[in-house]
Every structure is written in structure tokens, then in C-alpha cells.
Scaffold this motif. Structure first.
Motif, PDB file in Angstrom:
ATOM      1  N   UNK A 105       0.977  -1.164   0.088  1.00 54.62           N
ATOM      2  CA  UNK A 105       0.157   0.148  -0.044  1.00 54.62           C
ATOM      3  C   UNK A 105       1.001   1.320   0.041  1.00 54.62           C
ATOM      4  N   UNK A 106       2.052   1.231   0.691  1.00 56.68           N
ATOM      5  CA  UNK A 106       2.834   2.405   0.766  1.00 56.68           C
ATOM      6  C   UNK A 106       4.316   2.068   1.043  1.00 56.68           C
ATOM      7  N   UNK A 129       3.067   6.885  -1.281  1.00 51.13           N
ATOM      8  CA  UNK A 129       1.953   6.165  -2.002  1.00 51.13           C
ATOM      9  C   UNK A 129       1.332   6.888  -3.238  1.00 51.13           C
ATOM     10  N   UNK A 130       0.846   6.106  -3.960  1.00 50.43           N
ATOM     11  CA  UNK A 130       0.146   6.553  -5.501  1.00 50.43           C
ATOM     12  C   UNK A 130      -0.928   7.541  -4.933  1.00 50.43           C
ATOM     13  N   UNK A 188      -6.202   1.181  -4.895  1.00 52.07           N
ATOM     14  CA  UNK A 188      -7.378   0.619  -4.312  1.00 52.07           C
ATOM     15  C   UNK A 188      -8.195   1.511  -3.120  1.00 52.07           C
ATOM     16  N   UNK A 189      -9.381   1.749  -3.231  1.00 54.35           N
ATOM     17  CA  UNK A 189      -9.966   2.853  -2.400  1.00 54.35           C
ATOM     18  C   UNK A 189      -9.662   2.403  -0.699  1.00 54.35           C
ATOM     19  N   UNK A 227      -7.376  10.252  -3.734  1.00 50.59           N
ATOM     20  CA  UNK A 227      -6.742   9.839  -4.961  1.00 50.59           C
ATOM     21  C   UNK A 227      -6.684  10.947  -5.988  1.00 50.59           C
ATOM     22  N   UNK A 228      -6.291  12.055  -5.640  1.00 54.07           N
ATOM     23  CA  UNK A 228      -6.078  13.284  -6.292  1.00 54.07           C
ATOM     24  C   UNK A 228      -4.710  13.771  -6.270  1.00 54.07           C
ATOM     25  N   UNK A 229      -4.105  14.652  -7.074  1.00 52.09           N
ATOM     26  CA  UNK A 229      -2.824  15.451  -6.719  1.00 52.09           C
ATOM     27  C   UNK A 229      -3.148  16.370  -5.395  1.00 52.09           C
TER      28      UNK A 229
END
Length: 852
Positions: free
Chosen positions: A380-381, A684-685, A690-691, A748-750
Motif C-alpha cells: 500500500x505504501x 504512496x500513489x 485501491x480505495x 486519489x487526487x493530486x
């Protein structure tokens, strides 16, 4: 869930509840944590030694002894606490090592033991402290078998009459404990946590952890008191993980027992009992001559000594596997930096002990591998200490999570019984010499081409001697190398960057000899720095006439370096004074082939070892930390102020959510900042994650940067070796970015532009160019964070600013409890309400009676 697991949950839950800070609700409805009492232990006792003469008691020696300890709560296995004392009888006949059996041939030492139980008469007998619950590693510390004339314990003034018999300790004595019927015998059996009784009079009747060649060396000590009556040691505690028989844990109460040996008080005129010692105060006994038993540590259990004990109750934190036992949920793995190991140890229970949080698990691996795993969706990270090259298409953001770093840990003894070196200084060039294997180690390495004039080890190097005078001149293989990592790490990248920025070290690596003529090992000449992994390049195999080396031809300098896979292993090697040098010839029998293995542990008085360790491990194990050179002759230790100063010279990132530019060159130029300071990020991405995992990563960052920044040794708190992130001061921009990145990962946004810690574009790390002003939200007090081109503040200013920082408010940490424990809470509340009602009725009734 099994009944056993429920029972464990309930027991641990009660233990946590007992140690947890009291939660107080203020008038405004906000909860505040009442700090637990962390006052260090200090106690003074008046100790005497008496003889009975003509029916009267004559005091022959009396002293007021004070014992102190700096830590007693939330201890972890192999952690060391500082114990000191004043006013004790000076030691005579000091031995080379105070540990285990080796410390017995002394007079008037201070015996320090770890024991199960506490001195509390209200507790049941099985929880009481006694000599039988104190751990020792050898039978010689628990068993006496001598002729009657030497059985001085039989004349102990304070011993019970039954204890003055010829055969005492166990009834009946096992045959192996009584092999000479005419001799006086005493055994002090050891009673294990599970109730097993070990007679402890032979090697075969000792507890299993006391076996020859046990995994851990003895921790109990017969410590030295100087001629002024003062002494101090670092005492290593063991949990049930390291010593199951002793059994100390978060649910089993234990104590550290300190016994200043004052000498037996004597009930009669027995000559041996009244002896006062053969050695003068401060003298050494390196020849292992005999000592007077009446003033020796071998009779620590005798009532004259035992009654003088200082009993220090200690508590242990949860074991490392607590979350596996208490939480059956699958963990969410975070992979990466070993710098986070000690923080993760304390943080994990703050997640797994709450049903409303996920089960966090830290898995140590190289930063580069962890980053790749995170990008590929395997984790996840990633926990990393700098920017890493992206190979995937998804954007990655970095949340500052901890400020910590590495240190050069060491154990070095001064000559002539003068104790340990406490102020080691190292330069980048000295570290370069160690890493490049430029010390020849021994006569075997002296024939290496291009190195014939080099010293055998660092203590013989004139550069080292100028900085660290007064050490011995004994050549040692272990002092020719720095024990380091065999795998890639951001720590190695920072360490080699520190070496590369120094002009003297860079010139040495380029091939220029130092002012005393020492040259670099040719195998490492012009090696490119910095680098994240240190290679073993030397292939020199010394010629030898010895059969052992002929049967095992290997590169000698690789055997000296012998790197390991983790900094934890390095820390334990320094803790045990056991170098990893692999040059010892050994074989089982004369007909077996020779094999090469690890050299022996170093004895106290002749230790010399250095290793790269994390600051968290160094503080947990009480290791000594070297001062590193900066500029203008300054040497800086890893203090809180020096780490805060390093953060203050970091440059903000020029791209949103990227690492800050903590360039070691800027750190060194600041003079008062610690060069080994590092920031650990949760990477992390911010797209494609994944939510559920995104929510967990965000939660981890939020918790770790709030309650996780509260300094302390309890669950969820920040251990020593880390600089807390605060709302103001040098770390404020790090904390601000952490919150912004957490929100970005969750959504999950910049990172939103208005939450960016800095503006503009550019490379990650923000090196070069003008640095925009840092924008801080209204609810976060602004803290100074000059760019790399700004004028650095002096150490006093940074220390003052950091001392004034507003602590991060800790949210309440809920406890996972059993159904029984959960049911108790409303019952207790009901009792309180009923009691209040009854009290009110009673007051009314009494008022009516008075009115009559």
C-alpha cells in the motif's frame, strides 16, 4: 475465537489500561491526557556491616548509599537502562568483565540482577521477589560446595537458623548437588515463570537459557565502584522473548535488584566471615586471583547482602508479536526503511488494539525495493528517506512521517581500567578509510599491494589519535572496519554523500594519501559516491603456511568487513561487543577440516568496535554515538537541537508532495546541524490505489503525525531517536505537507495547489533556484524553514524555537477489550451513580436528625 485468545486479550487489555494515561475531559469538551508519572527511580538506604563480639553487636562499616535508574516503564527486550549509585564501598580486585561468572572474583562490587516479582508484601507469594526468582547465567553464581571452614554464609548474622545448617537451599538436595557429603552445601534454585524448579548446581540443572553458548550473553553484573564510592552502568533488560524462563512481560511484574556488597555481618568470631578483602580499593584482579568470600558477589543471596537490596520495579511494553496474538485481521503491509523499526514497534498497537483502525504492519526492506513494490501494487505504501525514480505511470506523493537518522555506534574501552570512551569524534576521511577497507587489519593484510605503509587499525591512525587521544595502541581486526549493511539503503546513500562532500575525504578516495602517508585501498580508488549500496571489491587472498587458511582461501578484507542485512543486527553486535569479523580458525576435532568463523566477543577493558545503526536502535539499546565533523573544526552529536537545525536548512520541494531537499552539503555547512539527520516519508500513489488501501494509508499518516509524534515509550508514542513533528518551528512545513498528502492519497487526487508546501515547478528535492515563501494555514503557527541559500540560524536559536513548539494534540486511543471488560464499564458507572444517590439520601437523613 478461542477461549485462550480471549483470555490473552483480556489480560493484555487490563495491563494496557493500568499503564494508560488518565483521560480528563476539560470544560470545553476536549479531552486531555494526564501524563503518567515517569519520575526516575531514586532511593537512599543506610547500610551497615556488624560483628557480634562478647554478646554485643558492633557496627564495623556503615554507609548511606543512593541508587538511581533513568527508566522503569514500558521497557523492551534488550533495552538498556542507566543505573548509577553513590556512597557504596569501593571495589577491590576489579575483573576484566563484570558479566556473569566473570565478575565473581571481585571484592565489594555492586551486584545488579533482573528478577521476576516485586517487593510488595500484599501480593501472593508466587509474585514476590526472592533470590530464587533472580536470573543468573551460571551455577557458580547460585551454588556453593566448600569445606566447613570456608562456608562463611553459615555465620551470617541475619540468616535464619535453618539457613546456617550444613546443607541448605533445597530439601532434600538432589544427588548432583551433594556429591561431597562432608562439605557444606548451599544452592539457590531458580524457579521459572511456569513453576519449574531448576536446582542450578550443575550445568545440566540450569534453566535452558543459561546453556553454554546461549543466544544472549549474560546481562547480570558485578559492577565496579570507584574509590569515591560512585559507579554507573548500562543494564540490559530481557523480556520473555529473550528469556522465557525468567518470563518478564507486559503482564508479569519484574524488578531490577541492585545489591551493594557491604560484606557479611557475622554472628560469631569466625575468622573467614570477618575478613575485609585482600585487594585495595581501585585495584585490579586481571590475574583472577582468589578473593575473600565474605565480601565477594558470589554470596549475593545471603541475607546480609539480600537485605541491603534496592528493588526497582519495572514494566515491559507489549511484545513484538502482540498484534498477531490480539488481532486476527490480515495486516496491511507498509514496506521500507529500517529507520522506522523502533517507531513502528510502538505505533503498531495503536492500530491493532482499535477496532475502528486497520492493522498496520511494518516490513523492513531496502528503500528502493519498497518503492518498487509500492508502485507495482504489492504494497500500500513505502517508507523511504528520499525521492526515488518513478517507473510506473501513477503519480506518487511523499508524506513526511518521521525525522530521525543514522549514527556511528561504538564501544571503546580506555586503557588501564579507566572505563569506556564517551566522546568519540570521526571525520568523513576516517569513515572513508573504514569503508574502503584501507586499514590492513593484521599481518595477513600487510602484504596487500599499495597498502604496506597503512596502519593495522584505526586506533593506530595518527589522524584518529589527534581527535581521540589516550586510547591504547593494540592492533585489532575489529578496529579496522565499520560494520555496515550488505544491501541497498538510503542510509548508505546519505553516509556516502557525507563522505563525498568533504574535500579531504574526496581527495583520499581519488588516490591522494593523507598527511601521514596512508593511502586508499587500490580496489576502491575513485569509487563513485554517493551510492546506496556499498560493494565488496577487494579480492586479495593473503598467502599463508597455516593449514586453516590453506583449506579456506578467501578474500581477507571481505572477511574483515563482513556486512550484515540489517542495522538491528549491527546494533546487537555492538551491544554484545561481538564483531562480525570472520577470521577465526576452528574445528571440532584434530581430524576434522578447519573452518573459518566469527571471532569471539570482546572482553570488557579491551573492546573496540564501530557500526552504522539507526538512531532509534541506538537509543533503545543505550549505545554510544559518535560526533561527526562539520565545518571549522566542529563536531556534532545527534541531539534534538542538532537534528532540528538540519531540518531548518532543508529546502522545500518545487513539486507538490515531493521530498524536501535535505542536502548533506548544506547540513555540514551549517556547522551545528547533525549530518546523519534523515526524513522518512510515507510514499504512496495518488492515483490507481485501491480505495480501501488509500484510506488506510491516509489514516496511517494522520495518526502517525498526530498522536504518533507525542514523545514517550508507551503504545502509539514516539520513542527516543526521533525528532517530533510539531505545528511550529523547523518541522512545521513537514507536518503541513504530511496532512496535505494524506488527503491527496485518500481522495486519489493530486495535492491541491492551495495546500502545496511551496509553489513553482522543478525537480523533486527543490535544489537550486529561488525558493518561494512557505504558506502555512491559519491553524498552524508558522515555523522558520530557510532555503538552502538562506542564512542558517545558530544552534541556540533553533533549540529555543524547537523547545517552544506546540505539541500535537493526541486523540484518544481506544482499547480493544473482552466482553467481560466491556461489561464492567457500565456496571462501574452504575455503582458510581448509586453511590452518589445514596450519599445524597444520607446527607438529607442526617440533616433531618440534626434539625430535631
Amino acid at each position: 475465537m478461542s477461549a485462550r485468545l480471549n483470555a490473552v486479550r483480556f489480560a493484555v487489555g487490563l495491563g494496557i489500561l493500568a499503564m494508560a494515561p488518565l483521560v480528563i475531559v476539560s470544560a470545553d469538551g476536549q479531552s486531555a491526557a494526564a501524563e503518567p508519572d515517569r519520575t526516575p527511580y531514586t532511593q537512599t538506604k543506610h547500610l551497615t556491616r556488624s560483628f557480634i563480639s562478647d554478646g554485643e553487636e558492633l557496627v564495623v562499616d556503615e554507609r548511606d548509599v543512593t541508587v538511581s535508574a533513568d527508566r522503569t516503564t514500558d521497557l523492551r527486550g534488550r533495552e538498556r537502562i542507566n543505573i548509577s549509585w553513590t556512597g557504596a564501598h569501593p571495589t577491590g580486585g576489579r575483573t576484566a568483565s563484570p558479566y556473569g561468572e566473570q565478575g565473581l572474583l571481585q571484592e565489594y562490587p555492586v551486584v545488579i540482577l533482573q528478577c521476576r516479582g516485586v517487593d510488595d508484601p500484599t501480593l501472593p507469594p508466587e509474585k514476590q521477589l526472592s533470590p530464587s526468582t533472580c536470573w543468573t547465567s551460571t551455577r557458580q553464581q547460585r551454588s556453593q560446595l566448600v569445606d566447613e571452614s570456608s562456608a562463611v554464609w553459615r555465620h551470617d548474622l541475619y540468616a535464619a537458623e535453618a539457613d546456617r545448617a550444613a546443607k541448605t537451599g533445597l530439601s532434600p538436595l538432589p544427588p548432583e548437588c551433594n556429591d561431597v557429603e562432608t562439605f557444606s552445601t548451599h544452592v539457590t534454585p531458580f524457579i521459572a515463570a511456569n513453576g519449574t524448579v531448576f536446582p542450578s548446581c550443575t550445568a545440566e540443572t540450569m534453566a535452558p537459557e543459561a546453556a553454554v553458548g546461549a543466544a544472549f550473553p549474560p546481562a547480570e553484573q558485578a559492577a565496579y565502584t570507584d574509590v569515591a564510592g560512585n559507579g554507573a552502568v548500562k543494564f540490559e533488560v530481557r523480556s520473555a522473548v529473550e528469556n522465557e524462563s525468567l518470563g518478564c512481560s507486559d503482564t508479569v511484574a519484574c524488578s531490577i535488584v541492585v545489591i551493594p556488597i557491604q560484606g557479611l555481618s557475622c554472628a560469631d568470631d569466625d575468622r573467614e566471615c570477618r575478613k575485609a578483602g585482600r585487594f585495595e580499593s581501585g585495584a585490579s584482579n586481571f590475574a583472577n586471583e582468589g578473593v575473600d568470600a565474605s565480601v565477594s558477589p558470589s554470596l549475593w543471596w545471603a541475607e546480609s547482602n539480600w537485605r541491603n537490596r534496592f528493588s526497582i520495579p519495572v514494566t515491559f511494553g507489549l511484545p513484538p508479536d502482540a498484534c498477531n496474538v490480539l488481532d486476527s485481521r490480515a495486516p496491511t503491509g507498509f514496506y521500507g526503511s529500517e529507520l522506522m523499526a523502533q517507531a513502528a514497534l510502538q505505533w503498531s498497537p495503536a492500530y491493532c488494539l482499535r477496532k475502528d483502525r486497520f492493522k498496520f504492519q511494518h516490513n523492513k526492506m531496502s528503500d528502493e525495493a519498497a518503492f518498487a513494490l509500492m508502485e507495482n501494487g504489492g504494497g500500500a505504501a513505502a517508507l523511504v528517506s528520499g525521492a526515488h525514480k518513478r517507473r510506473g505511470e501513477d503519480p506518487v506523493a511523499y508524506a513526511p512521517t518521521a525525522v530521525t537518522g543514522f549514527t556511528i555506534a561504538y564501544v571503546i574501552d580506555r586503557p588501564d581500567n579507566a572505563g569506556e570512551l564517551t566522546d568519540l569524534r570521526l571525520t568523513p576521511r576516517l569513515l572513508a578509510k573504514l569503508l574502503t577497507q584501507s586499514y590492513v587489519g593484521s599481518e595477513r593484510g600487510a602484504g596487500h599491494p599499495g597498502m604496506s605503509g597503512n596502519p593495522s587499525s584505526i586506533n593506530l591512525d595518527p589522524e584518529f589519535q589527534q581527535l581521540n587521544p589516550g586510547l591504547d595502541l593494540v592492533p585489532r581486526e575489529a578496529a579496522s572496519v565499520l560494520l555496515s549493511l550488505s544491501e541497498a539503503s538510503d542510509v548508505i546513500d546519505t553516509l556516502t554523500g557525507y563522505i563525498a562532500q568533504d574535500k579531504d575525504a574526496a581527495a583520499f578516495i581519488a588516490g591522494k594519501p593523507d598527511p601521514w602517508g596512508m593511502a586508499i585501498n587500490p580496489a576502491y580508488k575513485k569509487i563513485k559516491l554517493p551510492r546506496s549500496e556499498w560493494p565488496l571489491l577487494d579480492s586479495y587472498v593473503p598467502p599463508s603456511n597455516q593449514e586453516c587458511y590453506q583449506q579456506n582461501p578467501s578474500p581477507y578484507f571481505t572477511q574483515l568487513a563482513a556486512p550484515v542485512t540489517s542495522m538491528r543486527k549491527i546494533a546487537e553486535a555492538v551491544l554484545d561487543s561481538w564483531p562480525n569479523v570472520q577470521t577465526k580458525c576452528d574445528r571440532s576435532t584434530t581430524s576434522d577440516p578447519w573452518r573459518i568463523g566469527r571471532i569471539d566477543r570482546q572482553g570488557v577493558g579491551a573492546r573496540f568496535m564501530l557500526g552504522v545503526v539507526s538512531l532509534g536502535d541506538a537509543r533503545r539499546f543505550g549505545l554510544r554515538e559518535a560526533e561527526l565533523a562539520t565545518t571549522k573544526g566542529a563536531f556534532v552529536a545527534p541531539t534534538q537541537a542538532a537534528m532540528a537545525k538540519a531540518v531548518s536548512v532543508a529546502s522545500p520541494p518545487k513539486k507538490d508532495g515531493q521530498p524536501f531537499g535535505l542536502d548533506v552539503t548544506d547540513v555540514v555547512k551549517s556547522r551545528s546541524a547533525y549530518p546523519g539527520t534523515m526524513v522518512v516519508y510515507t510514499a504512496a500513489r495518488t492515483s490507481g490505489l485501491e480505495k480501501g488501501d488509500a484510506a488506510k494509508v491516509a489514516e496511517f499518516i494522520d495518526v502517525a503525525t498526530s498522536e504518533g509524534q507525542q514523545p514517550g515509550s508507551g503504545n502509539g508514542e514516539l520513542p527516543e531517536g526521533y525528532l517530533p513533528l510539531a505545528k511550529s518551528g523547523p518541522t512545521a512545513p513537514l507536518l503541513k505537507q504530511a496532512h496535505a498528502v494524506a488527503a491527496s492519497i485518500k481522495e486519489q487526487e493530486p495535492v491541491p495547489a492551495d495546500e502545496e508546501p511551496s509553489g513553482g515547478d522543478g525537480d523533486a528535492g527543490g535544489q537550486g533556484g529561488d525558493t518561494p515563501e512557505v504558506t502555512v494555514p491559519d491553524d498552524v503557527p508558522a515555523g522558520p524553514l530557510p532555503s538552502s541559500g538562506s542564512k542558517p540560524k545558530d544552534e541556540k536559536t533553533v533549540a529555543a524555537e524547537h523547545a517552544k513548539t506546540e505539541p500535537v494534540v493526541m486523540p484518544d486511543t481506544l482499547l480493544v477489550s473482552s466482553e467481560v471488560a466491556g461489561g464492567l464499564i457500565p456496571v462501574l458507572l452504575g455503582i458510581v451513580v448509586i453511590g452518589a444517590v445514596c450519599a445524597g439520601l444520607l446527607r438529607v437523613s442526617l440533616g433531618r436528625r440534626r434539625s430535631r
